[in-house]
Design an enzyme around this catalytic site. Sequence first.
Site, short mmCIF file in Angstrom:
data_model
loop_
_atom_site.label_atom_id
_atom_site.label_comp_id
_atom_site.label_asym_id
_atom_site.label_seq_id
_atom_site.Cartn_x
_atom_site.Cartn_y
_atom_site.Cartn_z
N GLU A 68 11.94 -0.34 5.24
CA GLU A 68 12.91 -1.45 5.15
C GLU A 68 12.23 -2.81 5.01
O GLU A 68 12.78 -3.71 4.37
CB GLU A 68 13.80 -1.48 6.40
CG GLU A 68 14.76 -0.31 6.52
CD GLU A 68 15.81 -0.30 5.43
OE1 GLU A 68 16.24 -1.39 5.01
OE2 GLU A 68 16.18 0.79 4.98
N GLY A 69 11.08 -2.97 5.63
CA GLY A 69 10.36 -4.25 5.52
C GLY A 69 10.00 -4.53 4.06
O GLY A 69 10.26 -5.61 3.53
N HIS A 70 9.42 -3.51 3.37
CA HIS A 70 9.08 -3.70 1.95
C HIS A 70 10.35 -3.93 1.12
O HIS A 70 10.35 -4.74 0.20
CB HIS A 70 8.38 -2.45 1.41
CG HIS A 70 7.06 -2.15 2.05
ND1 HIS A 70 6.86 -1.04 2.83
CD2 HIS A 70 5.88 -2.81 2.01
CE1 HIS A 70 5.60 -1.02 3.26
NE2 HIS A 70 4.99 -2.09 2.78
N LEU B 259 6.75 2.93 1.49
CA LEU B 259 7.69 1.81 1.58
C LEU B 259 8.74 2.05 2.66
O LEU B 259 9.24 3.16 2.82
CB LEU B 259 8.38 1.60 0.22
CG LEU B 259 7.44 1.35 -0.96
CD1 LEU B 259 8.24 1.11 -2.23
CD2 LEU B 259 6.49 0.18 -0.71
N MET C 221 0.85 -1.19 0.00
CA MET C 221 0.00 0.00 0.00
C MET C 221 0.89 1.24 0.00
O MET C 221 0.46 2.33 0.41
CB MET C 221 -0.93 -0.02 1.21
CG MET C 221 -1.86 -1.23 1.18
SD MET C 221 -3.41 -1.00 2.06
CE MET C 221 -2.83 -0.76 3.71
N GLY C 222 2.12 1.08 -0.44
CA GLY C 222 3.04 2.22 -0.51
C GLY C 222 3.62 2.57 0.84
O GLY C 222 3.61 1.76 1.77
N GLN D 230 5.87 -11.78 7.00
CA GLN D 230 5.41 -12.55 8.18
C GLN D 230 4.79 -11.64 9.23
O GLN D 230 4.04 -12.10 10.08
CB GLN D 230 6.60 -13.35 8.75
CG GLN D 230 6.37 -14.04 10.07
CD GLN D 230 5.27 -15.11 10.02
OE1 GLN D 230 4.96 -15.64 8.95
NE2 GLN D 230 4.69 -15.41 11.17
N ASP E 31 2.43 -9.65 8.90
CA ASP E 31 0.98 -9.82 8.75
C ASP E 31 0.69 -11.31 8.65
O ASP E 31 0.26 -11.82 7.61
CB ASP E 31 0.50 -9.10 7.49
CG ASP E 31 0.76 -7.61 7.57
OD1 ASP E 31 0.21 -6.95 8.46
OD2 ASP E 31 1.54 -7.09 6.74
O1 PAF Z 1 -0.19 -5.90 3.48
C1 PAF Z 1 -0.60 -4.95 2.78
O2 PAF Z 1 0.06 -3.93 2.59
C2 PAF Z 1 -1.99 -5.04 2.16
O3 PAF Z 1 -2.88 -5.68 2.99
C3 PAF Z 1 -1.97 -5.69 0.75
C4 PAF Z 1 -1.53 -7.15 0.81
C5 PAF Z 1 -1.06 -4.92 -0.18
C6 PAF Z 1 -3.39 -5.68 0.15
O4 PAF Z 1 -3.89 -4.39 0.02
#
Ligand code: PAF
Length: 291
Positions: free
Chosen positions: A35-37, A33, A30-31, A148, A150
């Site tokens: 370090e995790g992303h 961003l 969901m943007g 992980q 989530d």
């Molecule tokens: O984990 C997230 O950022 C969101 O739940 C996802 C998987 C991008 C879905 O909108």
Amino acid sequence: MKIISTISEMQNASQEARMAGLRIAVVPTMGCLHEGHISLIEKAKQLANFVIVTIFVNPTQFGENEDFSTYPRTFDRDCQICKDLTVDVIFAPQDNEMYHSDASTWVEEIQLSENLCGKTRKGHFRGVTTVVAKLFNATMPHKAIFGQKDAQQALIIKRMIRDLNFPVEMIIAPTIRENDGLAMSSRNKYLSEKERKTAPIINQLLIEIEEKLLNEQAISVESLKEYFTSSITAVGGKVDYIEIVDANNLKNITDKQLDDITNTEILIATAVYMNTTRLIDNQLILHNDVS
Ligand code: PAF
């Protein structure tokens, strides 16, 4: 790096990549961003040679009183991060590209979604599975990378992939933490200085509970939960939930199961409010593996 905003253009780009024999990995985000992303994108780069990052703040997974309108949006910065990581495509559709005004079809998982976040965020996972299914159809990936942190979301998406036969391999990458243990999250941005200093207690307590579970005899689920709740309350936080569940089906563990946990993979999962900011975290106990 291409920035694509329509589903048809995205599908064409993925089709072309497939025709050229490339392996596609998608990192749905969901943007905002962090370090995790970045670790998810790096994982995608290792596993595939065409990497798509999706950036879409999905309205259908936010409840009425949740933070959809204030959710941090940092698109230009996100693009720069992706460019630096040599991502091939950012897929960033507008709301009306993803959802027709009279959309009436949902993807819903109905077992794993019941417990934990599903209890207090009604409809949240239905929004997640619906949008992830749509993102898969738009990006046509071979692999999809999720975090992980989530844990419930990851398990539900894995179940959706299995139940609906999506030809996508799911990869779950470890939670990335700040130096003091706080799990990285876009929502950490909401924390005041004081709350930010307090927040690592969530991770510390989860580790303590893990240690107690592994080392102490005759402990009860209730006493561990009470310990967690009173410790969080003492520092001014509010526990939304703290549960000790079977990591494979998210059903609550009973005291009897605690007597011998050597055969049960356990997830200790929590959501905690620091003022109005809701933070989630979890600790996974896998007996023959490294969590
Ligand atoms: O984990 C997230 O950022 C969101 O739940 C996802 C998987 C991008 C879905 O909108």
